[in-house]
Structure formats: C-alpha cells, structure tokens
Design an enzyme around this catalytic site. Sequence first.
Site, PDB file in Angstrom:
ATOM      1  N   GLY A 151      24.278  23.660   6.747  1.00 25.00           N
ATOM      2  CA  GLY A 151      24.899  24.571   7.703  1.00 25.00           C
ATOM      3  C   GLY A 151      23.848  25.276   8.540  1.00 25.00           C
ATOM      4  CB  CYS A 152      24.132  27.824  11.203  1.00 27.74           C
ATOM      5  SG  CYS A 152      25.064  26.912  12.447  1.00 27.74           S
ATOM      6  CB  THR A 153      22.593  30.271   6.966  1.00 29.63           C
ATOM      7  OG1 THR A 153      23.688  29.808   6.169  1.00 29.63           O
ATOM      8  CG2 THR A 153      23.121  31.132   8.098  1.00 29.63           C
TER       9      THR A 153
END
Length: 263
Positions: free
Chosen positions: A236-238
Amino acid sequence: EMFVANTTGTSSADRIEGMIKNTIYGIIAAKTCGIANPTVGILNVDGARQTEKALKELQENGYDITFAESARADGGCVMRGNDVLQGTPDIMVTDSLTGNIMVKMLSSAATGGSFEATGYGYGPGIGEGYEQLVMIVSRASGAPVIAGAIRYAAQLVRNKVFEVAKAEFAAAKKAGLKEILDARKAAAKPAAAEEDVKEPPKEIVTAQIAGIEVMDLEDAVKALWKINIYAESGMGCTGPIIRVSDANLEKAHEELKKAGYIN
C-alpha cells in the site's frame, strides 16, 4: 529522463527477486518509449550487489542488457545519490518502497513537498501475460503530472507495449531467468523445511491490514491460510499490506495480532 524501475505493488515479497523482475519491467517500458538500448543502473540499497550478480548472470546467458556506469570516480553499475539527481542510467532499479519515496521526492521537490508537479506519475503495471494497461497517479499528483501520465500511456499504447513485453519476457526466459529466480528463492529459504500450507479457495479481497514487516509478509499470509482465510500480500501507500475479504477482516486482524505480526 530516467525510468525508476520499482513497483507500487509487490513484484515479489523478496527484495532481490523483486529488483531483478523490476529490471525487466523497466527495460520493457524504456524500449517501448523509444530507447532501443537502455542503460541499467542499480540503486545502492540493501540487495544491490546480489541483484547485480543475478543480472550479470542473465547477461552472460545471452540476455541483452547494458549496464550504466556511475558518474562517481569508482564507476560501476551500482548507483549513488549523485546518479539519481544526474539521471545517470536510463533505468534506475530499486525496491518498491525506496522507489516510491524517490518518485515522490523528485516529483514534488519544486513545490516543497506540497504536491507532485514534475514527472509522469507512477508508471504502468507491467507483468508477464498482462493485456491491460493500468497507469497510476496519486492523490498528491498535480495537473502537470496527470498530463504527463496521459502522454506516457498514449506512447505505450502507440508503441505496442504488450508486444515489446512478450518479446522481452521470452528473451529473459531463454537466458535462464526462471532458473536464476529459483536459485535465489532456494538460497533465501531457511535451513529447516518449510511447512506445506495449502492455499484456500480464492475470493475477492478488498479489505487491507497494514503494519506488517515486509520480511514477515508471506509468513503472515500463510498463518491466515492455515485457518482457512484466503489472503494475498501487497504493497500500500504506507508499506506492506495483507488483503482479505471484508467478511474475514476482523477474524484475520485478530489472528495476526495473536501471532505477533501486528500490534
């Protein structure tokens, strides 16, 4: 211009295998965009030397790959920070999280990090057997980046990216890519025999569980498989995520917490 060969997802849960695959994907993108003989550099991150060794074995086996030379005095195909800013190679190979950070920093440097104003977004999804083109931008992408991503997509379609990909994968396979990756997997396995865990029937996975260390990702997936919860790993983005169905989210979260994979 320089292509950053990483992935916004996971080409592999193993960093080095992922970087080897990312190299092929980067070459496909660069060739489709008109660079007949793109140069490849490997960012100096953990696993760079193992990646270099594997790629040079692929080259020795007949795969057409040209390595860039670092602008630093000591040269070599392992790139430093200077090479990122100078755009030394046509293709800069790196792992997923480092590459995403690098793209975000370079694209938003002129705005002090407030939004992405330079570049072409996060590029296309490229993989063996893919027949649909997906281009990625982020919530932080400004109008110039979105316009660049649209132009990039048009260029890939116009120059028949899937035909280029098919030829490139065939050449890499002929040069022993599968055997090199298999050897990498065997070397990465622990000495003790792995427990054979069967994958449950596939189902649609739209819920995400974050907070898992990337090195534990595949083990966490198998922990859920053991209790008959279908799960997939992703990025994911993180950072690393595990994807499960909405119906299994609560149970999966409890199991991963109990097993110590998340807090």
